[in-house]
Scaffold this active site. Sequence first.
Site, PDB file in Angstrom:
ATOM      1  N   LYS A  13       0.832  -1.214   0.000  1.00  0.00           N
ATOM      2  CA  LYS A  13       0.000   0.000   0.000  1.00  0.00           C
ATOM      3  C   LYS A  13       0.867   1.265   0.000  1.00  0.00           C
ATOM      4  O   LYS A  13       0.655   2.165  -0.809  1.00  0.00           O
ATOM      5  CB  LYS A  13      -0.930   0.022   1.235  1.00  0.00           C
ATOM      6  N   ARG A  88      -9.472   0.328   8.910  1.00  0.00           N
ATOM      7  CA  ARG A  88      -9.013  -1.018   9.222  1.00  0.00           C
ATOM      8  C   ARG A  88     -10.060  -1.831   9.972  1.00  0.00           C
ATOM      9  O   ARG A  88      -9.805  -3.002  10.290  1.00  0.00           O
ATOM     10  CB  ARG A  88      -7.759  -0.930  10.089  1.00  0.00           C
ATOM     11  N   ARG A 127      11.605  -5.301   4.928  1.00  0.00           N
ATOM     12  CA  ARG A 127      11.279  -3.887   4.679  1.00  0.00           C
ATOM     13  C   ARG A 127      12.261  -2.963   5.403  1.00  0.00           C
ATOM     14  O   ARG A 127      12.599  -3.184   6.556  1.00  0.00           O
ATOM     15  CB  ARG A 127       9.853  -3.602   5.163  1.00  0.00           C
ATOM     16  N   ARG A 160      11.461  -1.213  10.951  1.00  0.00           N
ATOM     17  CA  ARG A 160      10.408  -0.870  11.890  1.00  0.00           C
ATOM     18  C   ARG A 160      10.371  -1.858  13.050  1.00  0.00           C
ATOM     19  O   ARG A 160      10.554  -3.045  12.860  1.00  0.00           O
ATOM     20  CB  ARG A 160       9.049  -0.874  11.161  1.00  0.00           C
ATOM     21  N   ARG A 171      -0.016  -9.273  13.665  1.00  0.00           N
ATOM     22  CA  ARG A 171      -0.591  -8.296  12.735  1.00  0.00           C
ATOM     23  C   ARG A 171      -1.409  -9.004  11.647  1.00  0.00           C
ATOM     24  O   ARG A 171      -2.425  -8.493  11.190  1.00  0.00           O
ATOM     25  CB  ARG A 171       0.519  -7.432  12.133  1.00  0.00           C
TER      26      ARG A 171
HETATM   27  P1  ADP Z   1       2.231  -1.836   3.266  1.00  0.00           P
HETATM   28  O1  ADP Z   1       2.262  -0.329   3.187  1.00  0.00           O
HETATM   29  O2  ADP Z   1       1.029  -2.426   2.591  1.00  0.00           O
HETATM   30  O3  ADP Z   1       2.409  -2.357   4.652  1.00  0.00           O
HETATM   31  P2  ADP Z   1       4.775  -1.640   1.846  1.00  0.00           P
HETATM   32  O4  ADP Z   1       4.416  -0.819   0.662  1.00  0.00           O
HETATM   33  O5  ADP Z   1       5.553  -0.979   2.933  1.00  0.00           O
HETATM   34  O6  ADP Z   1       3.467  -2.382   2.445  1.00  0.00           O
HETATM   35  O7  ADP Z   1       5.580  -2.922   1.301  1.00  0.00           O
HETATM   36  C1  ADP Z   1       6.159  -3.876   2.216  1.00  0.00           C
HETATM   37  C2  ADP Z   1       7.540  -4.299   1.714  1.00  0.00           C
HETATM   38  O8  ADP Z   1       7.378  -5.076   0.529  1.00  0.00           O
HETATM   39  C3  ADP Z   1       8.464  -3.127   1.349  1.00  0.00           C
HETATM   40  O9  ADP Z   1       9.769  -3.475   1.758  1.00  0.00           O
HETATM   41  C4  ADP Z   1       8.341  -3.017  -0.175  1.00  0.00           C
HETATM   42  O10 ADP Z   1       9.571  -2.582  -0.738  1.00  0.00           O
HETATM   43  C5  ADP Z   1       8.037  -4.459  -0.587  1.00  0.00           C
HETATM   44  N1  ADP Z   1       7.080  -4.548  -1.702  1.00  0.00           N
HETATM   45  C6  ADP Z   1       6.013  -3.742  -1.965  1.00  0.00           C
HETATM   46  N2  ADP Z   1       5.353  -4.160  -3.070  1.00  0.00           N
HETATM   47  C7  ADP Z   1       6.002  -5.273  -3.501  1.00  0.00           C
HETATM   48  C8  ADP Z   1       5.808  -6.165  -4.612  1.00  0.00           C
HETATM   49  N3  ADP Z   1       4.801  -5.992  -5.479  1.00  0.00           N
HETATM   50  N4  ADP Z   1       6.691  -7.190  -4.744  1.00  0.00           N
HETATM   51  C9  ADP Z   1       7.708  -7.361  -3.865  1.00  0.00           C
HETATM   52  N5  ADP Z   1       7.944  -6.552  -2.812  1.00  0.00           N
HETATM   53  C10 ADP Z   1       7.108  -5.522  -2.628  1.00  0.00           C
HETATM   54  P1  AMP Z   2       0.905   0.466   9.284  1.00  0.00           P
HETATM   55  O1  AMP Z   2       2.026   1.451   9.132  1.00  0.00           O
HETATM   56  O2  AMP Z   2      -0.284   0.801   8.445  1.00  0.00           O
HETATM   57  O3  AMP Z   2       1.374  -0.960   9.118  1.00  0.00           O
HETATM   58  O4  AMP Z   2       0.401   0.609  10.789  1.00  0.00           O
HETATM   59  C1  AMP Z   2       1.278   0.359  11.887  1.00  0.00           C
HETATM   60  C2  AMP Z   2       0.463   0.230  13.168  1.00  0.00           C
HETATM   61  O5  AMP Z   2      -0.219   1.460  13.458  1.00  0.00           O
HETATM   62  C3  AMP Z   2      -0.630  -0.830  13.163  1.00  0.00           C
HETATM   63  O6  AMP Z   2      -0.150  -2.131  13.462  1.00  0.00           O
HETATM   64  C4  AMP Z   2      -1.579  -0.286  14.239  1.00  0.00           C
HETATM   65  O7  AMP Z   2      -1.072  -0.533  15.541  1.00  0.00           O
HETATM   66  C5  AMP Z   2      -1.515   1.215  13.996  1.00  0.00           C
HETATM   67  N1  AMP Z   2      -2.524   1.651  13.002  1.00  0.00           N
HETATM   68  C6  AMP Z   2      -2.287   2.195  11.773  1.00  0.00           C
HETATM   69  N2  AMP Z   2      -3.440   2.473  11.145  1.00  0.00           N
HETATM   70  C7  AMP Z   2      -4.440   2.078  11.976  1.00  0.00           C
HETATM   71  C8  AMP Z   2      -5.857   2.073  11.894  1.00  0.00           C
HETATM   72  N3  AMP Z   2      -6.504   2.518  10.809  1.00  0.00           N
HETATM   73  N4  AMP Z   2      -6.556   1.576  12.952  1.00  0.00           N
HETATM   74  C9  AMP Z   2      -5.942   1.146  14.060  1.00  0.00           C
HETATM   75  N5  AMP Z   2      -4.611   1.103  14.203  1.00  0.00           N
HETATM   76  C10 AMP Z   2      -3.852   1.573  13.174  1.00  0.00           C
END
Ligand code: ADP
Ligand code: AMP
Length: 216
Positions: A13, A88, A127, A160, A171
Amino acid sequence: MKLILLGPPGAGKGTQAKMLIERYSVPQISTGDILRAAVKEGSPMGVKAKAFMDAGSLVPDEVVVGIVEERLKKSDCSNGFILDGFPRTIPQADALTSTLAVMGKDIDAVISLDVDIEALVARLAGRRTCEGCGAGYHVVYEPSAQEGLCDKCGSFLIQREDDKESTIRNRMKVYTDQTSPLVEYYRNAGLLKTVDGMLPIEEVWSEILAVLKDFE
Ligand code: ADP
Ligand code: AMP
């Protein structure tokens, strides 16, 4: 362009949101980023949120709904926004619908990134995020040119706290139990567009652009 990016943690995302905001000149609203900034700052909201985030649980609905309501009122949202990581839960989605209705707005589309749970663990574990500019990387799938350093600003890349395997498992469970019902919720609302998130980053991007052609 008023979009929601829906999908489990690690679905891509944030990666796709960064490309969308450049193309459409609208802000990315990531509740995770806003909460992490609050934790770093040590604000009362950050102090309250930290324990939930460290455990991989959701921060209470009223806290995140309040964050998004405030953010949507800012002038940079007038041409649209990309919601990343919100809503969420069903109550969050209901609150979003009501907030937007009061503003005379609604969501154009919900892009659901479909990814196998097993692939997500590898994505999250690898990541890395730039502590300077927030750019995202992956040690294997999207590596920086120089290990540990950001290509864009040269700052250090960090992992992270909640991307440890033990927290990742919780998660995923939280996603399955509390967030995945939103797929059906938005399908029933006629807004859902599903994209294959297992494809390489550039191919996911092409699929998203194809979906969004109708909204340009
Ligand atoms: P989200 O925001 O949904 O938690 P991220 O965009 O941070 O996910 O992506 C999670 C990890 O996976 C990052 O390290 C990113 O570089 C990698 N990633 C994102 N999209 C892809 C994909 N289509 N294929 C492989 N790796 C990906
Ligand atoms: P994310 O960066 O989206 O993976 O979010 C990291 C963490 O922030 C999650 O595991 C939750 O603890 C909190 N968080 C982010 N967005 C939300 C949401 N919409 N509702 C509740 N908790 C959230």
